[in-house]
Design an enzyme around this catalytic site. Sequence first.
Site, PDB file in Angstrom:
ATOM      1  N   GLY A   1       0.764  -1.201  -0.077  1.00 28.10           N
ATOM      2  CA  GLY A   1       0.084   0.053   0.215  1.00 28.10           C
ATOM      3  C   GLY A   1       0.990   1.385  -0.010  1.00 28.10           C
TER       4      GLY A   1
ATOM      5  CD  GLN B   1       3.516   5.687   2.625  1.00 26.73           C
ATOM      6  OE1 GLN B   1       2.432   5.096   2.429  1.00 26.73           O
ATOM      7  NE2 GLN B   1       4.548   5.444   3.214  1.00 26.73           N
TER       8      GLN B   1
ATOM      9  CB  CYS C   1       5.913   2.520   7.179  1.00 23.28           C
ATOM     10  SG  CYS C   1       5.355   3.811   6.501  1.00 23.28           S
ATOM     11  CG  LEU C   2       6.622   1.136   1.179  1.00 21.73           C
ATOM     12  CD1 LEU C   2       6.018   1.438   0.028  1.00 21.73           C
ATOM     13  CD2 LEU C   2       7.737   0.096   1.076  1.00 21.73           C
TER      14      LEU C   2
ATOM     15  CG  HIS D   1       0.047   1.353   7.310  1.00 19.22           C
ATOM     16  ND1 HIS D   1       0.929   1.033   8.271  1.00 19.22           N
ATOM     17  CD2 HIS D   1       0.396   2.024   6.481  1.00 19.22           C
ATOM     18  CE1 HIS D   1       1.830   1.282   7.800  1.00 19.22           C
ATOM     19  NE2 HIS D   1       1.851   2.256   6.725  1.00 19.22           N
ATOM     20  CD  GLU D   2      -0.904   2.617   3.050  1.00 21.62           C
ATOM     21  OE1 GLU D   2      -0.682   3.841   2.647  1.00 21.62           O
ATOM     22  OE2 GLU D   2      -0.101   1.569   3.117  1.00 21.62           O
TER      23      GLU D   2
ATOM     24  CG  HIS E   1       0.652   6.834   5.772  1.00 25.11           C
ATOM     25  ND1 HIS E   1       1.796   7.221   6.210  1.00 25.11           N
ATOM     26  CD2 HIS E   1       0.942   5.508   5.369  1.00 25.11           C
ATOM     27  CE1 HIS E   1       2.723   6.369   6.232  1.00 25.11           C
ATOM     28  NE2 HIS E   1       2.339   5.136   5.887  1.00 25.11           N
TER      29      HIS E   1
END
Length: 179
Positions: free
Chosen positions: A56, A61, A104-105, A146-147, A150
Amino acid sequence: MRQGSIPGSSGRVRPMTLLGDPVLHAPCAEVTDFGPSLARLIEDLYATMYAAPGVGLAANQIGVAQRVFVYDCPDDEDRRHVGHLVNPRLVEADGVTVRGPEGCLSLPGLEAGTERFDHALVEGVDLHGEPVRVEGTGFFARCLQHECDHLDGLIYADRLTGWRRGRVLRAARRAPWNR
């Protein structure tokens, strides 16, 4: 994105925004322009997510403070879910609370046991402004929560407490990408 094309195939991989960048820590703006720039953003999000690789990716991000995210994520039954949401709202997060590994990226190489609900329902629209409802369980529910976090200016470490939070933040300070 042309109908039938592979998501991200016409996108450009963009630099990842990392922990500490202000765009990750502020709520994102609603999307109001449903033109070609939104379609390009969604393609770039897919391309960047696949290159990372991740399951995701939210627009902030890659430094874009708009309420958009993409996903290509399995659930606990290994069913693949691929899509995007514009102006998403987490309308239900319920069921059993599960602590599972989460990364997380924007915090590459780090993860921590993070509590999330086992069921999530997100409503928003697609790139054309048409209503979309996405429901997930297990790992996919974790991804949706999670997304959405963000886009509200939160990262998974904000959900941690005590030694788990301290360990992740110490590791982030020492990480090679945080120099």
